[in-house]
Design an enzyme around this catalytic site. Structure first.
Site, PDB file in Angstrom:
ATOM      1  CE  LYS A  71      15.201 -17.875 -21.880  1.00  0.00           C
ATOM      2  NZ  LYS A  71      14.237 -18.943 -21.780  1.00  0.00           N
ATOM      3  CG  ASN A  87       6.461 -30.090 -18.137  1.00  0.00           C
ATOM      4  OD1 ASN A  87       6.290 -30.288 -16.958  1.00  0.00           O
ATOM      5  ND2 ASN A  87       6.380 -29.138 -18.792  1.00  0.00           N
ATOM      6  CB  ALA A  95       5.471 -22.728 -14.648  1.00  0.00           C
ATOM      7  N   PRO A 117       5.729 -18.529 -26.920  1.00  0.00           N
ATOM      8  CG  PRO A 117       4.159 -17.178 -26.008  1.00  0.00           C
ATOM      9  CD  PRO A 117       4.194 -18.692 -26.843  1.00  0.00           C
ATOM     10  CG  ASP A 118      11.915 -17.588 -23.379  1.00  0.00           C
ATOM     11  OD1 ASP A 118      11.461 -17.038 -22.392  1.00  0.00           O
ATOM     12  OD2 ASP A 118      13.102 -17.986 -23.919  1.00  0.00           O
ATOM     13  CG  ASP A 162      10.945 -24.981 -24.439  1.00  0.00           C
ATOM     14  OD1 ASP A 162      10.581 -23.921 -23.812  1.00  0.00           O
ATOM     15  OD2 ASP A 162      11.602 -25.885 -24.305  1.00  0.00           O
ATOM     16  CG  PHE A 202      13.029 -22.329 -11.095  1.00  0.00           C
ATOM     17  CD1 PHE A 202      13.411 -23.499 -10.063  1.00  0.00           C
ATOM     18  CD2 PHE A 202      12.617 -21.147 -10.662  1.00  0.00           C
ATOM     19  CE1 PHE A 202      13.173 -23.370  -8.754  1.00  0.00           C
ATOM     20  CE2 PHE A 202      12.228 -21.044  -9.168  1.00  0.00           C
ATOM     21  CZ  PHE A 202      12.414 -22.126  -8.388  1.00  0.00           C
TER      22      PHE A 202
END
Length: 402
Positions: A340, A209, A274, A304-305, A278, A322
Site C-alpha cells: 500500500k 466491527n 479507521a 474500495p481499498d 472490507d 494501521f
C-alpha cells in the site's frame, strides 16, 4: 514528556489519596521532578513515606517544620516549581483556595505560587453538587485554575454519581497537554480517519466491527497539541471531538472513501486509523428484514481499498497506515506496508490484553519501509498518538523544539 519540569503534587484527605502514588510514579517515569505536599488529613489515608519513596524527594506536611534548606520553604518551593496538581482535591481545599485561606503547608504554597494550578475534585456526589462547591469551582475557573474531572461511577460511600477523582493516567495526560510544545506542526494539514464504518443491511441492522475510534481520536488530539490543522473523518462513535479539531462524520466505507479522496490533495499527511469494512452487502433492504425461520444468505461485495488508493495517488504526502492483526503480526504488517506504499505502519496484535478494540491502551510497533522497527510497551492511546506525532515530525523533516 516532562523532562526538566518540576511538579508539586498536593494530596488532600480523601479516599482517592491512594491514587496519588500511581500519579507520582507516572510523572517520574516521564522524567518529571516531583515534590509532594500533603495535608494532615491525607496522611490518614496514605503514609508520607510511600509518596516520598516514589517521588524521591521529602514530603511536606507541617507548615512550621524545620526547613530542609535554610529558607522559607513554602515560599521557595512556590517559586521553584513549574506547576501544581492537587489530586485528590477535596471540597475543603477547594473552599480554601476560593477564599484565599492559608492555614497549612499546601494551602500556603497554593496562595504563594504563580505557576499553573490543576485540581482534580474528589468527593461524594452530593458534596460535589452543593451550591457552595459549584460556586467555588466557578471562582477557581475564573482565576485560570484548571479543573480536571471529576468522573462518574461507584463511590466509597456506596453510591453512584459524579465526584470520583479523574484517573491518574488522565491527570498526567492533562499535564502533558499543557507542557507540550504547540508549534511543531504549525502550518501542516493532517487528515485522520477514526472509528469503525457501518455497512447497512436494512434500516435497522448493519455490518460493523469492534473499533471504538479511541486510537484515531487520540492521534487527532496529539496532532492538535502540536499545532497541526487537524481534520478528523469519523465513523459513528460517542467520543467527544478533541478541542480544536475539525470533525466530519461519515458512516460507510464508501462515504469515507469519497471524503478522504476529496481532501487528499489539500493535506500534507493522512493517518488512516479507521477500521474500514472490507465488504458491504450487495443489496440494502428498504424495510426491516423479517425472521421467517429459514436460512438467510447474504451476498457481500468488496469496498474500495482507501489506503491502497492513497498509496497509488500520493506525491509529496506522508501516508501512515494501521495493521490490526490476530496472527503473524510482523509478516502481515510488513506485507501491507509494501503493498500500500505507506511511509509508516502501526502494527498491533488485537488479541493481546490491553491492545484490543475498545481498550484505552494499546501495544504497538512502528514499522518503516527501510526495515526499521520500534516496539513500545503498553501505553495509553494518547501516549501512542504523541509518539506517532514525534515520528511524523521526522518524516516531515520538522525540527522539534522542546
Amino acid at each position: 514528556m516532562f523532562a526538566g519540569k518540576k511538579i508539586l503534587v498536593g494530596v488532600t484527605g480523601g479516599i482517592a489519596a491512594y491514587k496519588a502514588a500511581e500519579m507520582i510514579s507516572r510523572l517520574r517515569k516521564q522524567h518529571a521532578e516531583v515534590h509532594v505536599a500533603m495535608t494532615k488529613a491525607a496522611t490518614e489515608f496514605i503514609a508520607p513515606l510511600t509518596l516520598q519513596s516514589l517521588a524521591a524527594n521529602p514530603v511536606h506536611v507541617e507548615l512550621f517544620e524545620e526547613p530542609k534548606l535554610w529558607n522559607v520553604e513554602h515560599i521557595s518551593l512556590a517559586e521553584y516549581i513549574d506547576a501544581v496538581v492537587v489530586a485528590p482535591a477535596t471540597a475543603n481545599i477547594l473552599t480554601k483556595m476560593a477564599i484565599g485561606l492559608a492555614d497549612d503547608f499546601l494551602s500556603t504554597v497554593l496562595l504563594a505560587t504563580r505557576v499553573p494550578i490543576f485540581v482534580a475534585p474528589a468527593m461524594n456526589h452530593a458534596m460535589y453538587h452543593h451550591p457552595a462547591t459549584q460556586a467555588n469551582l466557578a471562582i477557581l475557573k475564573e482565576r485560570g485554575i484548571y479543573v480536571l474531572g471529576p468522573n462518574t461511577g461507584f463511590q466509597a460511600c456506596g453510591t453512584d454519581g459524579d465526584g470520583r477523582m479523574s484517573e491518574p493516567v488522565e491527570i498526567v495526560e492533562a499535564l502533558a497537554r499543557f507542557f507540550v510544545s504547540r508549534d511543531w506542526l504549525k502550518g501542516k494539514r493532517v487528515l485522520v480517519t477514526a472509528g469503525g464504518t457501518q455497512e447497512p443491511l436494512d434500516p435497522v441492522r448493519y455490518l460493523g466491527n469492534r473499533s471504538s475510534g479511541r486510537m484515531g481520536y487520540a492521534i487527532a488530539q496529539a496532532l492538535q497539541e502540536t499545532g497541526a490543522e487537524t481534520i478528523l473523518l469519523s465513523a459513528p462513535t460517542d467520543l467527544p471531538t478533541p478541542s480544536g479539531v475539525t470533525r466530519i462524520s461519515v458512516q460507510t466505507a464508501l462515504e469515507m472513501y469519497d471524503a478522504v479522496l476529496a481532501r487528499f490533495l489539500e493535506v500534507d499527511v493522512v493517518v488512516m486509523a479507521a477500521a474500514v469494512a472490507d465488504y458491504r452487502p450487495a443489496v440494502q433492504a428498504e424495510q426491516k428484514i423479517k425472521k421467517d425461520g429459514t436460512n438467510c444468505t447474504l451476498e457481500l461485495v468488496p469496498n474500495p481499498d482507501i489506503l491502497a488508493e492513497l498509496g497509488r495517488r500520493k506525491t509529496t504526502q506522508i501516508l501512515i497506515g494501521f495493521a490490526a492483526e490476530t496472527e503473524n503480526l510482523l509478516a502481515n504488517a510488513q506485507s501491507k506496508m509494501q503493498r500500500k506504499n505507506v511511509n509508516l505502519i502501526v502494527a498491533n496484535d488485537v488479541t493481546k490484553p490491553g491492545a484490543g478494540f475498545g481498550c484505552t491502551t494499546n501495544i504497538v510497533s512502528f514499522l518503516f519501509p527501510d526495515g526499521r522497527k520500534i516496539d513500545f510497551p503498553q501505553l495509553s492511546k494518547l501516549e501512542v498518538g504523541r509518539l506517532l506525532v514525534r515520528e511524523l515530525t521526522s518524516l516531515l523533516e520538522v525540527e522539534i523544539k522542546e
